[in-house]
Scaffold this motif. Structure first.
Motif, PDB file in Angstrom:
ATOM      1  N   GLN A 158       0.822  -1.203   0.000  1.00 50.15           N
ATOM      2  CA  GLN A 158       0.000   0.000   0.000  1.00 50.15           C
ATOM      3  C   GLN A 158       0.860   1.258   0.000  1.00 50.15           C
ATOM      4  N   GLU A 172       0.537   4.129  -2.894  1.00 51.38           N
ATOM      5  CA  GLU A 172       0.303   5.540  -2.599  1.00 51.38           C
ATOM      6  C   GLU A 172       1.477   6.418  -3.048  1.00 51.38           C
ATOM      7  N   ARG A 191       0.850   6.994  -6.642  1.00 52.13           N
ATOM      8  CA  ARG A 191      -0.257   7.947  -6.816  1.00 52.13           C
ATOM      9  C   ARG A 191       0.193   9.365  -6.494  1.00 52.13           C
ATOM     10  N   THR A 192       1.050   9.504  -5.495  1.00 52.84           N
ATOM     11  CA  THR A 192       1.576  10.823  -5.125  1.00 52.84           C
ATOM     12  C   THR A 192       2.385  11.433  -6.268  1.00 52.84           C
ATOM     13  N   LEU A 196       2.156  12.860   0.924  1.00 57.92           N
ATOM     14  CA  LEU A 196       1.958  11.526   1.497  1.00 57.92           C
ATOM     15  C   LEU A 196       2.816  11.387   2.738  1.00 57.92           C
ATOM     16  N   THR A 210      -9.790   7.271   3.996  1.00 52.98           N
ATOM     17  CA  THR A 210      -8.841   7.106   2.886  1.00 52.98           C
ATOM     18  C   THR A 210      -7.496   6.546   3.340  1.00 52.98           C
ATOM     19  N   ASP A 211      -7.261   6.482   4.648  1.00 50.65           N
ATOM     20  CA  ASP A 211      -5.982   6.000   5.168  1.00 50.65           C
ATOM     21  C   ASP A 211      -5.949   4.474   5.201  1.00 50.65           C
ATOM     22  N   SER A 212      -4.764   3.912   5.034  1.00 49.46           N
ATOM     23  CA  SER A 212      -4.570   2.462   5.139  1.00 49.46           C
ATOM     24  C   SER A 212      -3.801   2.177   6.427  1.00 49.46           C
ATOM     25  N   VAL A 248      -0.715   4.580   6.536  1.00 46.20           N
ATOM     26  CA  VAL A 248      -0.384   5.264   5.289  1.00 46.20           C
ATOM     27  C   VAL A 248      -1.416   6.377   5.100  1.00 46.20           C
ATOM     28  N   PRO A 258      -2.443   9.246   2.731  1.00 51.85           N
ATOM     29  CA  PRO A 258      -2.361   9.989   1.465  1.00 51.85           C
ATOM     30  C   PRO A 258      -2.997  11.374   1.580  1.00 51.85           C
TER      31      PRO A 258
END
Length: 546
Positions: free
Chosen positions: A400, A404, A407-408, A415, A455-457, A469, A471
């Motif tokens: 993950q 992310e 994606r960042t 992030l 939205t956090d992992s 994590v 984002p």
């Protein structure tokens, strides 16, 4: 803006009207192909028959979904007929009859079904606090329960009399109730009242009962009142929170993610709207060559794949998808009007998992996809999640971080990654036993899920160590979020027999810079170094990596 019933219905009706408007042209083209095949028994006949088969197959699969049931059934019969002729010499007499039957399809363009009315799911907002009504006449017990529930981010209203609680429930029903069974001052027991109230509410309320009673009659009365849990006093509040959080976790689940691969853009859009109305997230691919890009960008939990796509068969696309380890676990369900059982079996033996027959009603589609997506999620959860906490396992939370980070780099958003560790956890196990240690770990897992963003992992990295994590989160926001968790966690009162204790945590935070080529391992190591500083700087604090 949120999607409403009116929005979905209007779009479905617009698709239906567009489909009906294009039908005469499509049927005319089919008739022209059939007439051409009849007029030219030479080399062009085979090509025209192949086109007829493909277009009749598409018509058979789509007509029923837009209300043209008889048209769809007749198109299926004609498709089966022309399929038998492919690659063979065709009798002109049979072809003449076939051409007339194709021309007769134009008489079936009157829809038999009313416009679809689809109810839109209304998922709860992630930011909404859970409102809990606590019905308890012992002030000390009530204070302990309310305090712990508030630490976990819930809003609690306490009632020490059933009469006041009854009026509040009828006026503004809560999300959840914790209810003592016996109210001595009023000489009343709560289960019968709660059972009667449940009958008057628009939807039943989940309730946990607490009591000094431990007899079958009390359990039975609780069940009749809608109980999802029953705890005997003296109450272990953390176990109560665990039951509540387990129930709420199911309500917090993210929408199912479904990828539709179908060259029929109108039908695919119809399916997308129907599944969206049920609260799912849906992406479409109408060009098969875009499927790998869509998989990487959308990360689906389930794929609906048309079995017959020009130039690329469904099984071929399924095998392309299965070439990557990343998508081996994503179930592929073929969606087709194919009626040949042997062909279905053959397709499912080539990288597919299931088969849904076209045409399919909207309700059947929602049910079929929901059931399959739920099974997929359950399997992934069993494989990817830690059995004690329900959080992502070590390897999955590292993945993950990678996702992310990528994606960042694409989005330019910040992030942060946090490494979180319980302070002096060995002494908890040594002093109170490993079951107490497990209770502490589960409590922190619940708190992280409740206090961090949807939205956090969050993952259990190992033992008493966790990774979050974050984002779209810079260092300032990360510190604020984690400090909120830290402060609330240290206030939770754990108990073993008659002993009570509290536990603190420390965290290290590392933030990705767009200018640096950080890897997941590097970012995690930076967070771990910051955690080391927090530990050696006195614990019970958050440190940000420089």
């Amino acid at each position: 803006m949120p999607t409403t019933n009116a929005d979905i219905t209007a779009k479905l009706n617009a698709l239906r009207e567009d489909y009906a408007a294009r039908l005469p042209q499509e049927l005319a083209a089919l008739h022209e192909l059939a007439a051409g095949a009849l007029a030219d028994p030479g080399t062009q006949q085979a090509a025209r028959l192949a086109q007829l088969h493909q277009r009749l197959h598409k018509l058979a699969g789509s007509a029923g979904s837009f209300g043209f049931t008889r048209l769809g059934k007749q198109a299926k019969q004609l498709e089966i007929q022309v399929q038998q002729w492919l690659g063979q010499d065709v009798d002109q007499g049979q072809l003449r009859i076939f051409s007339v039957a194709v021309g007769a399809l134009a008489a079936l363009t009157q829809a038999e079904q009313p416009p679809a009315q689809v109810a839109v799911a209304n998922p709860e907002k992630a930011t909404t606090q859970t409102l809990i009504y606590l019905l308890e006449d012992d002030p000390a017990v009530a204070e302990d329960i309310a305090l712990n529930l508030r630490h976990f981010g819930h809003r609690v209203e306490h009632f020490d009399r059933l009469e006041a609680a009854e009026a509040a429930i009828l006026r503004a029903p809560p999300d959840f109730m914790v209810v003592d069974i016996v109210f001595d001052a009023e000489r009343r027991e709560s289960p019968s009242l709660i059972a009667a109230l449940q009958q008057t509410l628009a939807k039943p309320l989940p309730v946990v009962f607490i009591s000094a009673r431990d007899d079958f009659a009390a359990y039975h009365a609780a069940v009749k009142a809608g109980a999802i849990g029953y705890f005997v006093k003296p109450l272990d509040v953390i176990r109560l929170v665990d039951r509540l959080e387990h129930y709420l976790d199911r309500r917090r689940e993210l929408p199912y993610r479904v990828l539709i691969v179908d060259d029929d853009a109108t039908l695919a859009e119809h399916y997308r709207l129907v599944l969206t109305s049920a609260g799912m997230l849906v992406d479409l691919v109408t060009n098969p060559e875009d499927v790998l890009t869509a998989l990487r960008n959308f990360n689906p939990e389930m794929i609906l794949l048309d079995l017959n796509i020009p130039e690329y068969s469904g099984p071929e696309l399924a095998r392309v998808i299965r070439l990557s380890d990343e998508w081996l676990r994503v179930p592929i369900t073929y969606l087709s009007s194919e009626t040949d059982v042997d062909q279905r079996i053959k397709a499912m033996g080539q990288a597919g998992d299931d088969f849904i027959a076209k045409p399919i009603s909207d309700r059947e589609l929602i049910s079929a996809v929901s059931i399959r997506a739920a099974r997929s999620r359950q399997l992934s959860s069993a494989i990817d999640r830690d059995s004690l906490t329900g959080l992502l396992k070590h390897s999955r939370i590292k993945e993950q971080v990678d996702i992310e980070l990528a994606r960042t780099r694409r989005s330019g958003e910040p992030l942060c990654v946090a490494m979180i560790d319980l302070d002096h956890f060995k002494s908890v196990n040594d002093t109170y036993g490993h079951p107490a240690g497990d209770k502490v770990i589960k409590a922190l897992a619940h708190l992280l899920r409740q206090r961090l963003r949807k939205t956090d992992s969050i993952g259990r990295y190992g033992g008493e160590e966790f990774v979050a994590v974050l984002p779209g989160c810079d260092a300032t926001e990360a510190r604020r979020l984690l400090d909120d968790v830290r402060q609330n966690f240290k206030e939770i009162n754990f108990s073993v027999d008659t002993k009570h204790f509290t536990v603190t945590l420390s965290a290290g935070v590392a933030c990705a810079e767009l200018s640096s080529a950080l890897t997941a391992d590097t970012l995690l190591q930076m967070a771990d170094d910051a955690l080391y500083l927090a530990k050696h700087g006195g614990r019970d604090q958050i440190c940000i990596a420089e």
